[in-house]
Design an enzyme around this catalytic site. Structure first.
Site, PDB file in Angstrom:
ATOM      1  N   ASP A   1      -5.266  -7.367  -7.403  1.00 22.68           N
ATOM      2  CA  ASP A   1      -5.009  -7.250  -5.962  1.00 22.68           C
ATOM      3  C   ASP A   1      -3.742  -6.446  -5.760  1.00 22.68           C
ATOM      4  O   ASP A   1      -2.649  -6.910  -6.105  1.00 22.68           O
ATOM      5  CB  ASP A   1      -4.802  -8.632  -5.336  1.00 22.68           C
ATOM      6  CG  ASP A   1      -6.067  -9.463  -5.381  1.00 22.68           C
ATOM      7  OD1 ASP A   1      -7.156  -8.887  -5.237  1.00 22.68           O
ATOM      8  OD2 ASP A   1      -5.942 -10.683  -5.590  1.00 22.68           O
ATOM      9  N   LEU A   2      -3.877  -5.296  -5.189  1.00 19.55           N
ATOM     10  CA  LEU A   2      -2.758  -4.362  -5.049  1.00 19.55           C
ATOM     11  C   LEU A   2      -1.546  -5.014  -4.370  1.00 19.55           C
ATOM     12  O   LEU A   2      -1.653  -5.533  -3.266  1.00 19.55           O
ATOM     13  CB  LEU A   2      -3.231  -3.154  -4.235  1.00 19.55           C
ATOM     14  CG  LEU A   2      -2.225  -2.025  -4.101  1.00 19.55           C
ATOM     15  CD1 LEU A   2      -1.918  -1.413  -5.442  1.00 19.55           C
ATOM     16  CD2 LEU A   2      -2.725  -0.985  -3.121  1.00 19.55           C
ATOM     17  N   ASP A   3      -0.390  -4.950  -5.014  1.00 17.92           N
ATOM     18  CA  ASP A   3       0.884  -5.394  -4.437  1.00 17.92           C
ATOM     19  C   ASP A   3       0.896  -6.886  -4.107  1.00 17.92           C
ATOM     20  O   ASP A   3       1.704  -7.334  -3.301  1.00 17.92           O
ATOM     21  CB  ASP A   3       1.241  -4.584  -3.182  1.00 17.92           C
ATOM     22  CG  ASP A   3       1.314  -3.087  -3.462  1.00 17.92           C
ATOM     23  OD1 ASP A   3       1.618  -2.729  -4.622  1.00 17.92           O
ATOM     24  OD2 ASP A   3       1.065  -2.293  -2.553  1.00 17.92           O
ATOM     25  N   GLN A   4      -0.014  -7.647  -4.713  1.00 19.61           N
ATOM     26  CA  GLN A   4      -0.082  -9.081  -4.423  1.00 19.61           C
ATOM     27  C   GLN A   4       0.415  -9.924  -5.591  1.00 19.61           C
ATOM     28  O   GLN A   4       0.439 -11.142  -5.492  1.00 19.61           O
ATOM     29  CB  GLN A   4      -1.542  -9.495  -4.124  1.00 19.61           C
ATOM     30  CG  GLN A   4      -2.172  -8.766  -2.964  1.00 19.61           C
ATOM     31  CD  GLN A   4      -1.512  -9.087  -1.644  1.00 19.61           C
ATOM     32  OE1 GLN A   4      -1.053 -10.195  -1.441  1.00 19.61           O
ATOM     33  NE2 GLN A   4      -1.421  -8.109  -0.775  1.00 19.61           N
TER      34      GLN A   4
ATOM     35  N   GLY B   1       0.793  -1.227   0.000  1.00 24.68           N
ATOM     36  CA  GLY B   1       0.000   0.000   0.000  1.00 24.68           C
ATOM     37  C   GLY B   1       0.823   1.273   0.000  1.00 24.68           C
ATOM     38  O   GLY B   1       1.980   1.270  -0.436  1.00 24.68           O
TER      39      GLY B   1
END
Lengths: 285, 285, 285, 285
Positions: B226-229, B201
């Protein structure tokens, strides 16, 4: 043999602080062997560590402490003064994994960790032979899930009786009760097998494998009631590849754990760490 | 000049797989310049990359592909065959920070990144001069918070028009819509300014400072909804000390970002990365 | 329990080599657990290591070897085939410093070094207790400067009697005679306390201090009659600062030595190293 | 905007030194922003760097210097006092390779290198466009092997005219004459493409490849008449594998060179380096 008197201090920052501290030592003829200081501009806080040649302090430790008191009060400082030759008493808590304990023993025997080790405590009997051959007392305290509190009362009493200055959780695998963290606040070091804050909690290597990280690591930090949230002293990482399975991560991670724990312990027992909220100031050697 | 034909493949593992693949190449007189393979015992999956001297494949690329088809079908393989000389077209998305973009240009000019760069897109005009002097077209697409969808339609169209094989988010600072991630699935690389999964994040350096970590890092990964996943390609870390304030972390972190992104991009554009669920297989050079 | 049959091979490069090798295994129904290969374009030489599930080779080790012979001859290959379960016998030579020996024991007990340790030999008696408590025989062979040859005859005879597959010089501090290097050619590992080729010879830490380097290191290499010139297996470095005196370098360097030696030994005893002139090919796990 | 006055000093060690220095600043109401000091027990020498908030020094730079003079004389100190806002003038010398120059420009534009760059000098014309687009003057001085002296006279005169405080050899590939090293003693930084003292001299990557090292590196050091023997400021290393050919080492090494040079330059131009014989004291930020 030479000995150093170690002054550790933190207080609100002010103009002329270092001059007053070093001036205090110089007025008494004290020879500074090593000085570290740091001013944190974010919090306006000042941190220092001074090592003074004990032989140049004619009043002895008590005299030096007494003289220092008014200055410390004036600076509203939190402080300690200790002789290096008075080695800390370090009690080690382990479960079944020998690598961190074995590594600490190896460094201790080499003289890299200037401590007394009066006792090793474990919730399992497995490591007793490894401890016995070092001539260190071993206490087996099974931690029954239903009677945890009782077990930790026994552990705490044993640590107190051993005159523990510091507790080392060398892969102890048990969460300490809050009252124990409080009693030994700032004096319990844990090694967590991940580069925190990644993989807080259980099975970090397995989760690292599943997330597909290209680095694994270990973190030496002070234990607090919030699991894996305590101030970090040191961290170590190592590259891994897609070919490394979960078992390889365990194996490679052991080296991270050993190195991070050994450095963290050394910094702590040589009075090189100051805690400031969730952060540490580490005056490395 | 010499050219290599790159075969990338993954399929369920089976006895004799590598023999069949290398046998297929050998039967055609193909000279293997480089072979990488990996069998994942956890998932029972097989991954390979073969570089064959194109000059030793008399049937040309189309002939080789046609011949390979029945074998690939038999192995139930996902695969690609590409000529190294057909360079990928790489579209770069940036915001205001120049360090990653500047670094990619530098490596591109040195020949370390064998790609075409047909276009740079930004939601700000700041980096236009930096792009212009490289002779690369620059497209300014402001991303108005109320009209994001429209902006991303424009961006996607421009990327398509530029014939983009891969999109690089070089500190783009905007979350991509799901449909864009899907359209370029496995072909969007992002650089995140932390050693993921730590500090997912916003504001990772600030949070790293506050947590008091002793390492900072950066992660190059495939962008997913999915953010940063997304699957991690490469990571880089650097030691920091208590004396490093938030601004120092930003400064030091830039080197981590540049290195992790540059390596990740190079691996991708030289067909060295295979995605397997949340993990990547990276056959490094 | 599962067992692997390890094939190690090097030969002149040729088209179809890997296909022939993997085909040979596949024809016999052998299940490849791991394959590594490397073609050196500079010398036109091919190197490979294959791990085959022993249970899938019905003819047993001897049958497999017999079958392999004509192929190996045809390829003009240097090769070996060994069962992983037949652990190498590793004889360790030490002087007075315990850190490398202690570290090897620690890893051996953890199962990270799959070897037998039939004997430790030293020119000093100091480390006898450390060895005795591991239940390993210890042989004290004083090396009198005037009667070196005699001492080394004794050492060699003891190593032979112990069935040594490999000799480890764990800070042995003595130069081996040429005939001993020749007898155990490619089977003697040394740990040198610098990042070779810097600081060949005596007192590397002192010289590193005087040169003012900002990195110290250690090198695990094969011993050859040319001092510190043998093929390098692994190296490790660590940053140092101006504040680190010669004693600090000794202390910090111990970690480099332990890590480089442990990795080098592990690669060797798991048949992952191939020597090629002054270079090594290391197929890491 | 805030400005710091930087005091750099080295002198024979004595009891009470730091107290006198910090006392001197405190008496004038100077607010210390940062203090670094180091006492070398081997040579009995003392080193310090103090950053004082310029706004708290009412007498201005000249007044402060004048007041400091008697103290410095009394301490038999070598010293300098400089305003941070008076940026050093940095002249860069290059040949044909753009990576170090390009990297310095990138960091300069980002504000990481607080310097003026009045001039870039090269013995080849290749990099003129790269320099021109930064708006920096470029001087092409061919270095004819038969008329080297003349060329270096021209170079030195240009550097002087540009008011050079420091010369950076960013892969300049020419050996400087002794008189030039002497004129800019302690003010010429070179980047050598090996981890010195390994591979002194020409073609270090080729020789590293042939020696089979598992690490390559780069060294930023002060240029002295003895080739590659000057005091080291910083070093960087990177792991390499058997699969990396000479060309790969060149490519990977560029990152080492860029990082080591950039850090070394930053330390120098922010007055963080003190030279002591063949060693440097680096008070890092």
């Amino acid at each position: 043999m030479s000995d150093a008197t170690i002054v550790k201090l933190n207080c609100p920052d002010a103009v002329g602080l270092l001059a007053r501290l070093t001036g205090f030592v110089a007025e008494r003829g004290g020879n500074l062997l090593e000085v570290h200081q740091f001013t944190d501009p974010e919090s306006g806080w000042f941190f220092a560590r001074m090592a003074v040649d004990s032989a140049t302090l004619p009043g002895g430790l008590d005299g030096f402490r007494r003289d220092f008191l008014p200055l410390a009060r004036d600076l509203r400082a939190e402080w300690s003064i200790r002789r290096e030759s008075r080695r800390m008493r370090m009690v080690i808590l382990v479960s079944k994994l020998p690598h961190c304990l074995g590594d600490l023993f190896l460094r201790w025997r080499l003289g890299d960790l200037p401590v007394e080790i009066p006792l090793v405590i474990s919730n399992h009997a497995d490591l007793e032979p490894l401890v016995a051959r070092e001539g260190v007392p071993f206490l087996h305290v099974p931690v029954d899930p239903d009677r945890k509190e009782e077990a930790f009362r026994t552990i705490a009493a044993a640590a107190r009786d051993a005159g523990a200055d510091v507790l080392i959780l060398a892969r102890f695998m048990q969460i300490l009760p809050e009252w124990l963290c409080a009693e030994f606040s700032g004096r319990i070091l844990n090694i967590h097998h991940s580069f925190l804050p990644a993989f807080v909690g259980a099975n970090p290597y397995r989760r690292a494998y599943e997330r597909g990280v290209k680095l694994i690591g270990a973190t030496c930090h002070y234990a607090t009631p919030d699991l894996d949230q305590g101030p970090i002293i040191d961290q170590e990482v190592m590259r891994v590849e897609h070919s490394h399975g979960p078992e390889d991560l365990l194996r490679l991670g052991r080296d991270c754990e050993r190195l991070a724990l050994a450095r963290g312990v050394r910094y702590h027992v040589t009075d090189r760490v100051l805690i400031h909220g969730s952060r540490t100031i580490v005056f490395k050697d």
